[in-house]
Design a protein around this motif. Structure first.
Motif, PDB file in Angstrom:
ATOM      1  N   SER A   1      16.310  12.593 -12.872  1.00 57.12           N
ATOM      2  CA  SER A   1      16.873  11.772 -13.940  1.00 57.12           C
ATOM      3  C   SER A   1      17.299  10.391 -13.439  1.00 57.12           C
ATOM      4  O   SER A   1      17.361   9.446 -14.209  1.00 57.12           O
ATOM      5  N   THR A   2      17.567  10.240 -12.134  1.00 55.79           N
ATOM      6  CA  THR A   2      17.999   8.941 -11.609  1.00 55.79           C
ATOM      7  C   THR A   2      16.847   8.117 -11.046  1.00 55.79           C
ATOM      8  O   THR A   2      17.031   6.953 -10.718  1.00 55.79           O
ATOM      9  N   LEU A   3      15.674   8.716 -10.920  1.00 55.29           N
ATOM     10  CA  LEU A   3      14.532   7.974 -10.383  1.00 55.29           C
ATOM     11  C   LEU A   3      13.945   7.076 -11.470  1.00 55.29           C
ATOM     12  O   LEU A   3      13.725   7.491 -12.598  1.00 55.29           O
ATOM     13  N   SER A   4      13.657   5.879 -11.104  1.00 57.97           N
ATOM     14  CA  SER A   4      13.023   4.976 -12.069  1.00 57.97           C
ATOM     15  C   SER A   4      11.513   5.117 -11.958  1.00 57.97           C
ATOM     16  O   SER A   4      10.987   5.663 -10.995  1.00 57.97           O
ATOM     17  N   ASP A   5      10.834   4.605 -12.960  1.00 58.85           N
ATOM     18  CA  ASP A   5       9.371   4.666 -12.955  1.00 58.85           C
ATOM     19  C   ASP A   5       8.793   3.891 -11.778  1.00 58.85           C
ATOM     20  O   ASP A   5       7.775   4.287 -11.211  1.00 58.85           O
ATOM     21  N   ILE A   6       9.414   2.807 -11.390  1.00 58.95           N
ATOM     22  CA  ILE A   6       8.928   1.995 -10.277  1.00 58.95           C
ATOM     23  C   ILE A   6       9.034   2.783  -8.975  1.00 58.95           C
ATOM     24  O   ILE A   6       8.127   2.762  -8.148  1.00 58.95           O
ATOM     25  N   ASP A   7      10.151   3.499  -8.793  1.00 55.25           N
ATOM     26  CA  ASP A   7      10.317   4.319  -7.593  1.00 55.25           C
ATOM     27  C   ASP A   7       9.244   5.404  -7.522  1.00 55.25           C
ATOM     28  O   ASP A   7       8.686   5.671  -6.460  1.00 55.25           O
TER      29      ASP A   7
ATOM     30  N   GLU B   1       6.276   5.306  -8.912  1.00 55.15           N
ATOM     31  CA  GLU B   1       4.980   4.676  -8.642  1.00 55.15           C
ATOM     32  C   GLU B   1       4.854   4.321  -7.170  1.00 55.15           C
ATOM     33  O   GLU B   1       3.784   4.484  -6.571  1.00 55.15           O
ATOM     34  N   LYS B   2       5.941   3.862  -6.557  1.00 57.48           N
ATOM     35  CA  LYS B   2       5.915   3.536  -5.127  1.00 57.48           C
ATOM     36  C   LYS B   2       5.687   4.799  -4.300  1.00 57.48           C
ATOM     37  O   LYS B   2       4.912   4.786  -3.339  1.00 57.48           O
ATOM     38  N   GLN B   3       6.354   5.871  -4.679  1.00 55.78           N
ATOM     39  CA  GLN B   3       6.187   7.121  -3.943  1.00 55.78           C
ATOM     40  C   GLN B   3       4.767   7.669  -4.092  1.00 55.78           C
ATOM     41  O   GLN B   3       4.168   8.143  -3.130  1.00 55.78           O
TER      42      GLN B   3
ATOM     43  N   LEU C   1       2.171   8.199  -1.084  1.00 55.50           N
ATOM     44  CA  LEU C   1       1.536   9.505  -0.867  1.00 55.50           C
ATOM     45  C   LEU C   1       0.011   9.394  -0.921  1.00 55.50           C
ATOM     46  O   LEU C   1      -0.686  10.059  -0.161  1.00 55.50           O
ATOM     47  N   SER C   2      -0.491   8.542  -1.788  1.00 52.59           N
ATOM     48  CA  SER C   2      -1.942   8.334  -1.877  1.00 52.59           C
ATOM     49  C   SER C   2      -2.478   7.735  -0.583  1.00 52.59           C
ATOM     50  O   SER C   2      -3.536   8.136  -0.086  1.00 52.59           O
ATOM     51  N   ARG C   3      -1.757   6.756  -0.023  1.00 48.59           N
ATOM     52  CA  ARG C   3      -2.180   6.156   1.243  1.00 48.59           C
ATOM     53  C   ARG C   3      -2.145   7.193   2.371  1.00 48.59           C
ATOM     54  O   ARG C   3      -3.035   7.267   3.202  1.00 48.59           O
ATOM     55  N   GLU C   4      -1.090   7.995   2.380  1.00 50.46           N
ATOM     56  CA  GLU C   4      -0.962   9.026   3.400  1.00 50.46           C
ATOM     57  C   GLU C   4      -2.075  10.066   3.279  1.00 50.46           C
ATOM     58  O   GLU C   4      -2.654  10.505   4.271  1.00 50.46           O
ATOM     59  N   LEU C   5      -2.398  10.432   2.042  1.00 47.42           N
ATOM     60  CA  LEU C   5      -3.475  11.385   1.802  1.00 47.42           C
ATOM     61  C   LEU C   5      -4.812  10.815   2.259  1.00 47.42           C
ATOM     62  O   LEU C   5      -5.633  11.524   2.859  1.00 47.42           O
ATOM     63  N   ALA C   6      -5.050   9.535   1.999  1.00 46.39           N
ATOM     64  CA  ALA C   6      -6.290   8.898   2.442  1.00 46.39           C
ATOM     65  C   ALA C   6      -6.392   8.899   3.966  1.00 46.39           C
ATOM     66  O   ALA C   6      -7.460   9.157   4.532  1.00 46.39           O
TER      67      ALA C   6
END
Length: 100
Positions: A5-11, A13-15, A19-24
């Motif tokens: 509930s405290t996470l914003s949409d920007i946070d 998207e950054k996560q 994670l996508s970069r790490e997965l790649a």
């Protein structure tokens, strides 16, 4: 870890981007290792094949000689050769049908 509930949409998207970069990066590492394992396996198979071919080449004179002896024996005793052939055929058939 913060609650959802405290996470914003920007946070988020950054996560997700991190994670996508790490997965790649992980995919790339696995791909390199897989290629190395494939090459190692191929080299081992080639070594085994060449060793087997060399042994077979060395054994061919003895195999040919034994084949001539078996051929002469089959010509001298055709009934026994037919009986042995039928037994071998029966064994092969039983092996094939027992697997089903």
């Amino acid at each position: 870890m913060p609650s959802f509930s405290t996470l914003s949409d920007i946070d988020l998207e950054k996560q997700v981007a991190a994670l996508s970069r790490e997965l790649a990066a992980l995919r790339k590492a696995v791909s390199k290792r897989g290629g190395a394992y494939y090459e190692d396996g191929r080299d081992a198979a080639l070594d085994t094949y060449s060793d087997l071919a060399e042994r077979l080449r060395d054994a061919m004179p003895a195999i040919r000689k034994q084949g001539r002896v078996i051929e002469k024996s089959a010509r001298d005793h055709p009934a026994a050769a037919a009986a042995v052939g039928l037994v071998v055929l029966g064994l092969v058939a039983s092996l094939l049908f027992s697997r089903r």
